[in-house]
Design an enzyme around this catalytic site. Structure first.
Site, PDB file in Angstrom:
ATOM      1  N   LYS A   1       0.845  -1.201   0.000  1.00  0.00           N
ATOM      2  CA  LYS A   1       0.000   0.000   0.000  1.00  0.00           C
ATOM      3  C   LYS A   1       0.885   1.258   0.000  1.00  0.00           C
ATOM      4  O   LYS A   1       0.611   2.229  -0.705  1.00  0.00           O
ATOM      5  CB  LYS A   1      -0.933   0.009   1.226  1.00  0.00           C
ATOM      6  CG  LYS A   1      -2.076  -0.997   1.098  1.00  0.00           C
ATOM      7  CD  LYS A   1      -2.854  -1.229   2.385  1.00  0.00           C
ATOM      8  CE  LYS A   1      -3.873  -2.346   2.187  1.00  0.00           C
ATOM      9  NZ  LYS A   1      -4.601  -2.742   3.382  1.00  0.00           N
TER      10      LYS A   1
ATOM     11  N   ASP B   1     -11.275   2.399   4.184  1.00  0.00           N
ATOM     12  CA  ASP B   1     -11.736   1.030   3.951  1.00  0.00           C
ATOM     13  C   ASP B   1     -13.256   0.938   3.864  1.00  0.00           C
ATOM     14  O   ASP B   1     -13.783  -0.087   3.452  1.00  0.00           O
ATOM     15  CB  ASP B   1     -11.307   0.135   5.129  1.00  0.00           C
ATOM     16  CG  ASP B   1      -9.901  -0.411   4.976  1.00  0.00           C
ATOM     17  OD1 ASP B   1      -9.554  -0.838   3.868  1.00  0.00           O
ATOM     18  OD2 ASP B   1      -9.170  -0.437   5.985  1.00  0.00           O
TER      19      ASP B   1
ATOM     20  N   GLN C   1      -4.636  -1.383   9.563  1.00  0.00           N
ATOM     21  CA  GLN C   1      -4.550  -2.737   9.006  1.00  0.00           C
ATOM     22  C   GLN C   1      -5.109  -3.753   9.995  1.00  0.00           C
ATOM     23  O   GLN C   1      -4.784  -3.723  11.186  1.00  0.00           O
ATOM     24  CB  GLN C   1      -3.080  -3.056   8.654  1.00  0.00           C
ATOM     25  CG  GLN C   1      -2.885  -4.347   7.895  1.00  0.00           C
ATOM     26  CD  GLN C   1      -3.504  -4.342   6.492  1.00  0.00           C
ATOM     27  OE1 GLN C   1      -3.622  -3.298   5.855  1.00  0.00           O
ATOM     28  NE2 GLN C   1      -3.890  -5.494   6.009  1.00  0.00           N
TER      29      GLN C   1
HETATM   30  N1  GUN Z   1      -6.796  -6.939   6.294  1.00  0.00           N
HETATM   31  C1  GUN Z   1      -7.116  -7.737   5.263  1.00  0.00           C
HETATM   32  N2  GUN Z   1      -7.718  -7.011   4.283  1.00  0.00           N
HETATM   33  C2  GUN Z   1      -7.781  -5.752   4.733  1.00  0.00           C
HETATM   34  C3  GUN Z   1      -8.274  -4.539   4.170  1.00  0.00           C
HETATM   35  O1  GUN Z   1      -8.809  -4.492   3.056  1.00  0.00           O
HETATM   36  N3  GUN Z   1      -8.135  -3.434   4.946  1.00  0.00           N
HETATM   37  C4  GUN Z   1      -7.573  -3.474   6.171  1.00  0.00           C
HETATM   38  N4  GUN Z   1      -7.514  -2.343   6.864  1.00  0.00           N
HETATM   39  N5  GUN Z   1      -7.104  -4.564   6.713  1.00  0.00           N
HETATM   40  C5  GUN Z   1      -7.203  -5.709   5.994  1.00  0.00           C
END
Ligand code: GUN
Length: 287
Positions: free
Chosen positions: A53, A120, A97
């Protein structure tokens, strides 16, 4: 006939070019889009996701604010960091995350993020807005899947969509986006009886169960579009999805691969959400 491949890699590249242009236009106006990513602990998969990311942000003109904290970081300290980032006008998006360590209340943390910075779309507020058909932010993976369907001009209105997997991150929000686009939606879960009967009805089949190769060729309607959201690593070190790609591609009309399918689209839509948030903040500052 072999299915047409929907390449997430190629589509993501195109969309990222547009994102980079929008980020550059904002920078000319003195606003550099800022995306904060918080990682607590050392989960190896999360560490890789977060690094991806960060790299994708920087490559496309988005400032990455990476905050890494040890496994024993307290909930109170994390909430305090979110309060600070919420107040910081140079930060347009915040992502925590998941999964968080067990001693931290994930719901409390996610809902502490300012709604307009919740990249998200995981908060109760943004989930609710999505549910009533007025999303302010779209959840990254389902949003990426919609872009993949649009990229092949698949007619969603009136189509039968079947989603395998009812998670809060993919299955449920995916159902809302498809419903709003006019599909008739079925969500299957681990208790669904005769899964194949359900999946064979699908014009659009979204596999998001996390069970390797759960979708076999005889579970797919000829000509259907099959999008594979699953991703896991086998003992051989290879990445696998939910779909038995080699056999299903002989039945489906369109199919997305793993890797190179939904994965790159998820990060792309995160960048898109961050630039959207920065554009909104820039416009608001002009009023
Ligand atoms: N953990 C697994 N997939 C995701 C996601 O799309 N966003 C976040 N914040 N954590 C994750």
């Amino acid at each position: 006939m072999t299915a047409q491949i929907i390449s997430g890699n190629e589509l993501a590249k195109k969309i990222r070019e547009d994102i980079a242009k929008r980020a550059a236009a904002l920078a000319e106006k003195g606003v550099v889009p800022g995306l904060a990513v918080i990682l607590v602990g050392n989960d190896p998969a999360s560490t890789v996701y977060v690094r991806n990311k960060e790299n994708a942000s920087v490559k496309n003109g988005i400032r990455s604010i990476m905050e890494r904290y040890p496994e024993d970081f307290t909930e109170e300290a994390l909430l305090e960091r979110i309060r600070v980032l919420n107040e910081d006008p140079s930060v347009h998006g915040i992502l925590v995350q998941l999964p968080l360590p067990k001693h931290i209340d994930t719901r409390k943390v996610i809902d502490a993020i300012a709604p307009e910075k919740d990249m998200d779309c995981f908060s109760v507020f943004n989930t609710g807005m999505l549910m009533i058909g007025e999303p302010r932010i779209k959840p990254c993976t389902p949003f990426g899947v919609m872009k993949m369907l649009e990229s092949v001009n698949y007619p969603i209105r009136g189509a039968r969509a079947v989603i395998v997997g009812a998670s809060n991150i993919v299955g449920k929000p995916m159902s809302m986006l498809l419903l709003q686009a006019g599909a008739t939606v079925t969500i299957c879960n681990s208790k669904t009886r005769d899964l194949g009967f359900q999946t064979r009805q699908a014009d659009i089949l979204i596999a998001a169960s996390g069970v390797r190769h759960i979708i076999k060729a005889d579970m797919v309607k000829p000509g259907a579009v099959v999008i594979d959201v699953g991703i896991g690593r086998g003992e051989d070190g290879k990445l696998y999805g939910d779909v038995d790609f080699e056999n299903v591609k002989e039945v489906a009309g369109y199919i997305s691969p793993v890797p190179g399918g939904v994965g790159p689209m998820t990060i792309t839509m995160l960048l898109s959400n961050a630039v959207d948030a920065a554009e909104k903040a820039q416009k608001a500052s002009q009023q």
